[in-house]
Design a protein around this motif. Structure first.
Motif, short mmCIF file in Angstrom:
data_model
loop_
_atom_site.label_atom_id
_atom_site.label_comp_id
_atom_site.label_asym_id
_atom_site.label_seq_id
_atom_site.Cartn_x
_atom_site.Cartn_y
_atom_site.Cartn_z
N THR A 59 0.83 -1.21 0.00
CA THR A 59 0.00 0.00 0.00
C THR A 59 0.87 1.25 0.00
O THR A 59 0.63 2.18 -0.78
CB THR A 59 -0.93 0.01 1.23
N ILE A 60 1.89 1.26 0.84
CA ILE A 60 2.79 2.42 0.89
C ILE A 60 3.56 2.55 -0.42
O ILE A 60 3.76 3.67 -0.92
CB ILE A 60 3.76 2.30 2.09
N GLU A 61 3.99 1.44 -1.00
CA GLU A 61 4.70 1.49 -2.28
C GLU A 61 3.85 2.15 -3.36
O GLU A 61 4.32 3.00 -4.11
CB GLU A 61 5.08 0.07 -2.73
N ILE A 62 2.58 1.74 -3.44
CA ILE A 62 1.71 2.27 -4.50
C ILE A 62 1.33 3.72 -4.24
O ILE A 62 1.28 4.54 -5.17
CB ILE A 62 0.46 1.38 -4.66
N ILE A 63 1.07 4.06 -2.98
CA ILE A 63 0.76 5.46 -2.65
C ILE A 63 1.95 6.35 -3.02
O ILE A 63 1.78 7.44 -3.58
CB ILE A 63 0.42 5.60 -1.16
N THR A 64 3.15 5.89 -2.70
CA THR A 64 4.37 6.63 -3.05
C THR A 64 4.48 6.82 -4.55
O THR A 64 4.81 7.92 -5.04
CB THR A 64 5.62 5.89 -2.54
N LYS A 65 4.17 5.78 -5.29
CA LYS A 65 4.21 5.84 -6.75
C LYS A 65 3.20 6.86 -7.29
O LYS A 65 3.52 7.65 -8.19
CB LYS A 65 3.88 4.45 -7.31
N ILE A 66 2.00 6.87 -6.72
CA ILE A 66 0.97 7.82 -7.16
C ILE A 66 1.39 9.25 -6.87
O ILE A 66 1.25 10.15 -7.72
CB ILE A 66 -0.38 7.50 -6.47
N ILE A 67 1.94 9.47 -5.67
CA ILE A 67 2.37 10.83 -5.29
C ILE A 67 3.49 11.33 -6.20
O ILE A 67 3.47 12.47 -6.66
CB ILE A 67 2.81 10.87 -3.81
N HIS A 68 4.45 10.47 -6.50
CA HIS A 68 5.59 10.87 -7.32
C HIS A 68 5.23 11.04 -8.79
O HIS A 68 5.64 12.02 -9.43
CB HIS A 68 6.72 9.83 -7.20
N HIS A 69 4.46 10.10 -9.32
CA HIS A 69 4.19 10.10 -10.77
C HIS A 69 2.97 10.92 -11.16
O HIS A 69 2.94 11.52 -12.23
CB HIS A 69 4.03 8.67 -11.28
N LYS A 70 1.94 10.92 -10.28
CA LYS A 70 0.71 11.64 -10.63
C LYS A 70 0.58 12.97 -9.89
O LYS A 70 -0.39 13.71 -10.10
CB LYS A 70 -0.50 10.75 -10.35
N LYS A 71 1.55 13.25 -9.02
CA LYS A 71 1.63 14.52 -8.31
C LYS A 71 0.35 14.85 -7.51
O LYS A 71 -0.12 15.98 -7.48
CB LYS A 71 1.91 15.67 -9.30
N ARG A 72 -0.16 13.83 -6.85
CA ARG A 72 -1.34 14.03 -6.01
C ARG A 72 -1.41 12.92 -4.96
O ARG A 72 -0.75 11.89 -5.09
CB ARG A 72 -2.63 14.03 -6.83
#
Length: 220
Positions: A59-72
């Motif tokens: 969950t943390i891995e994917i949230i981190t990915k969303i924050i970095h790549h989708k900027k939200r």
């Protein structure tokens, strides 16, 4: 260490306990009582814990990915982050976050802290993790990935991964909180039976569920 690597290490502990039981009873169905049966109960506890730990890290891995790549920040996470700023130190925490050169790391730490007391063992809590990872119809996707059609009978039971996970979580709770003893029915006070086959089958199901979630979440 990535979530999937962490899971592999943890599930190996379950496999080693199961192997120990098989060495003790190489042929036939072992008795469902005593220390040897408790090895099987330990396998259940370790297997459910392995899934729980995996979901936390993934969950943390994917949230981190969303924050970095989708900027939200995923919408489902906003309330948890907002809660961090409601206590008396909230203003200070918010200020520290804003002035940092890279606030993302601190933001993710907030999420990790907020999830620290959450257990991802039952289908409902895992559904919450799906929402935080922005996975729509998570259990439906898992069933589809594993080519399972919920509601259809398979060897006398519902072929539904969500149901199997719920059953294993309930059994884990029975072992941890009630020593796996029946409570409140005609078998009250008796130890619940357990077989190596059911434990092995459920271990393999949990492994399959994790690989399904890994595949599905990779597309986020």
């Amino acid at each position: 260490m990535r979530a999937i690597e962490f899971f592999i290490l943890n599930i190996q502990r379950s496999e080693e306990l199961l192997k120990l039981h098989e060495e003790k009873f190489p042929i036939g169905r072992p008795a469902s009582k005593g220390v040897t049966a408790d090895l099987l109960r330990a396998v259940i506890v370790f297997t459910v814990a392995a899934l729980d730990a995996y979901i936390h890290k993934r969950t943390i891995e994917i949230i981190t990915k969303i924050i970095h790549h989708k900027k939200r920040v995923p919408e489902r996470c906003v309330e948890r982050i907002r809660g961090k700023f409601k206590d008396k130190d909230g203003y200070k925490e918010l200020t520290n976050l804003i002035i940092q050169k890279d606030p993302t790391k601190r933001l993710i730490n907030f999420l990790e802290e907020s999830l620290g007391s959450v257990t991802f063992q039952k289908p409902e809590s895992i559904q919450m993790a799906f929402s935080m990872m922005e996975i729509n119809d998570g259990w439906k996707q898992v069933n589809k990935f594993l080519s399972i059609k919920p509601g259809r009978k398979k060897k006398g039971r519902r072929a539904d991964v969500r149901g199997i996970v719920a059953t294993m979580a309930e059994r884990r709770d029975s072992i941890v909180h009630r020593n796996d003893v029946y409570y409140g029915n005609k078998h009250h006070g008796k130890v619940r039976p357990i077989t190596r086959k059911e434990v092995r089958d459920n271990l393999e199901t949990f492994r399959a569920v994790v690989y399904a979630i890994e595949h599905i979440s990779e597309k986020i």
